[in-house]
Design an enzyme around this catalytic site. Structure first.
Site, PDB file in Angstrom:
ATOM      1  N   TRP A 195     -40.179 -13.534 -18.188  1.00 28.45           N
ATOM      2  CA  TRP A 195     -39.761 -13.770 -16.803  1.00 28.45           C
ATOM      3  C   TRP A 195     -40.748 -14.762 -16.175  1.00 28.45           C
ATOM      4  CZ3 TRP A 195     -41.416 -10.696 -12.048  1.00 28.45           C
ATOM      5  CH2 TRP A 195     -40.600 -11.016 -10.951  1.00 28.45           C
ATOM      6  N   ASP A 200     -42.451  -3.334 -18.231  1.00 31.36           N
ATOM      7  CA  ASP A 200     -41.669  -3.788 -17.077  1.00 31.36           C
ATOM      8  C   ASP A 200     -40.211  -3.402 -17.355  1.00 31.36           C
ATOM      9  OD1 ASP A 200     -40.403  -5.137 -15.049  1.00 31.36           O
ATOM     10  OD2 ASP A 200     -41.011  -7.154 -15.701  1.00 31.36           O
ATOM     11  N   ALA A 224     -36.775  -3.338 -15.470  1.00 28.67           N
ATOM     12  CA  ALA A 224     -36.082  -3.733 -14.240  1.00 28.67           C
ATOM     13  C   ALA A 224     -34.572  -3.567 -14.346  1.00 28.67           C
ATOM     14  CB  ALA A 224     -36.422  -5.188 -13.916  1.00 28.67           C
ATOM     15  N   LYS A 235     -31.592  -3.811  -9.365  1.00 31.50           N
ATOM     16  CA  LYS A 235     -30.368  -4.175 -10.089  1.00 31.50           C
ATOM     17  C   LYS A 235     -29.458  -2.972 -10.282  1.00 31.50           C
ATOM     18  CE  LYS A 235     -33.359  -7.539 -11.077  1.00 31.50           C
ATOM     19  NZ  LYS A 235     -34.774  -7.500 -10.687  1.00 31.50           N
TER      20      LYS A 235
HETATM   21  C1  LMR Z   1     -34.237 -13.200 -12.290  1.00 40.06           C
HETATM   22  O1  LMR Z   1     -34.982 -13.251 -13.250  1.00 40.06           O
HETATM   23  O2  LMR Z   1     -33.300 -13.986 -12.118  1.00 40.06           O
HETATM   24  C2  LMR Z   1     -34.448 -12.123 -11.264  1.00 40.06           C
HETATM   25  O3  LMR Z   1     -35.384 -11.216 -11.708  1.00 40.06           O
HETATM   26  C3  LMR Z   1     -34.751 -12.674  -9.933  1.00 40.06           C
HETATM   27  C4  LMR Z   1     -36.157 -13.120  -9.761  1.00 40.06           C
HETATM   28  O4  LMR Z   1     -36.810 -12.645  -8.832  1.00 40.06           O
HETATM   29  O5  LMR Z   1     -36.616 -13.971 -10.532  1.00 40.06           O
END
Ligand code: LMR
Length: 399
Positions: free
Chosen positions: A137, A218, A220, A253
């Site tokens: 991420w 993590d 999410a 989410k």
């Molecule tokens: C994403 O990866 O698109 C989401 O987790 C939104 C973000 O905050 O990056």
């Protein structure tokens, strides 16, 4: 905080430019495109078959109940809504819910939980290195750097073949020293969709325990992959084996409350006394950063989880979101042999083996907005957009 590159800045006017987050930039770019048939598979929000991100029906009802019954907005304290954390506990921890060495608190989304978890690690062990699989991420590395911990990158994913570079991952973790951190994705890997198998989790847990690493998981997207329990497999296995672990969790989410910022941080140590001390540090850091987490979203989640009927309806809506993710995956996978890997992956994201130039060309020629890395949000697509999207992608792969 000044770093090496901006060390000469002395006034606000001297500040160097910031290379802002690529995903946030992409949201703005897609919004600004006037083409009515543009396709936005950039940022990770769930969309239904019609292309909308509706508020869950059960959430609307919980929010109404909240409006009708809330009698005060007085401060709750740095832990936020304690009942919210209590109700999440069994959903996340499963058989470890009764372990008093694990403590949790409400945070502003999963991002707040990550920041707080890394603050705790930096307080305990400022020389810890964080093993970060790439790609990850895009906000992981900046959060780690913001607490001044070092990063050890290793390759996690083979983009051409759509597989995890598992041997490289294990070899990297084997180089960890006691106290170093293994940052892991609990499920629905963002940005690749390539999740560890149960056997691979076993191997990762073995190395983490052997090397004395601190796992930070993590999670999410619990419930977006295979199911709530299945998606927590890695978290629970880690807790089976490791005396110390940190989990950053998000409800943004699976309750579809993205902008309300609903998350939690969980800390396990080897004793209830050490956990209490660690949590005292966590509360102190939270107090410094945001004092108290925003209440509304967590209060609504609390109402849903505390009511058997609302909870059952949430599970139905969550299952419907998961089913849509998986059915869109199958449709894309069936479009071309080079896309079959997408059908074997989980969660909202997959990463296409496209160059940045190909991604930009898709944007310009077809109004298809995905991250420069080739990451796209599978359920960013409405049903009606799927064929046009796959035709565009196949054309780019052929070029
Ligand atoms: C994403 O990866 O698109 C989401 O987790 C939104 C973000 O905050 O990056």
């Amino acid at each position: 905080m000044l770093n090496r590159t901006d060390a000469r800045a002395r006034t606000l006017a001297d500040l160097p430019p910031v290379n802002s987050d690529s995903l946030l930039k992409l949201i703005a770019l897609a919004e600004a495109d006037p083409r009515p048939d543009k396709i936005d598979v950039g940022v990770g929000v769930f969309r239904d078959a019609a292309g909308n991100t509706p508020i869950l029906k059960v959430m609307k009802e919980a929010e109404q109940r909240l409006v009708d019954t809330q009698v005060t907005k007085a401060y709750l304290g740095s832990a936020g809504d304690k009942r919210f954390a209590e109700l999440l506990r069994p959903i996340l921890l499963g058989p470890h819910a009764g372990d008093e060495r694990v403590a949790g608190l409400q945070t502003p989304g999963g991002c707040g939980a990550l920041r707080l978890g890394f603050e705790l690690i930096a307080t305990a062990n400022p020389s810890a290195r964080v093993f970060l699989g790439t790609p990850s991420w895009p906000n992981h590395a900046p959060i780690i750097q913001s607490v001044r911990l070092g990063i050890e990158e290793y390759p996690y994913y083979e983009r051409g073949q759509g597989i995890i570079r598992f041997e490289d991952m294990i070899a990297a973790l084997e180089r960890g020293e006691p106290g170093d951190v293994a940052l892991l994705h609990g499920c629905c890997h963002n940005p690749t969709g390539a999740d560890l198998s149960e056997d691979q989790w076993r191997e990762v847990v073995r190395v983490v325990a052997d090397r004395g690493l601190l796992p930070l998981i993590d999670i999410a997207y619990q419930g977006f992959g295979r199911g709530l329990d299945e998606d927590a497999f890695g978290v629970r296995l880690m807790l089976d084996t490791c005396d110390e672990a940190i989990v950053a969790q998000s409800c943004d989410k699976n309750f579809s409350v993205y902008r309300d910022r609903v998350g939690s941080l969980w800390v396990k140590t080897g004793s209830t006394g050490a956990t209490a001390t660690a949590m005292a540090h966590v509360f102190q850091r939270a107090r410094e950063m945001w004092s108290m987490p925003p209440d509304h979203g967590a209060a609504a989640v609390h109402i849903i989880l505390d009511d058997a009927e609302l909870r059952a309806r949430w599970l139905v809506e969550l299952t419907a979101m998961r089913d849509r993710i998986n059915s869109v995956r199958q449709r894309i996978a069936a479009a071309d042999p080079r896309l079959t890997f997408i059908g074997r992956q989980f969660g909202m994201f997959s990463m296409l083996p496209l160059t940045k130039e190909q991604v930009l060309k898709l944007r310009e020629d077809h109004g298809i907005y995905m991250a420069d890395s080739g990451r796209f949000n599978v359920v960013g697509l409405s049903d009606e957009q799927i064929d046009r999207f796959t035709a565009g992608v196949v054309g780019a792969l052929d070029a």
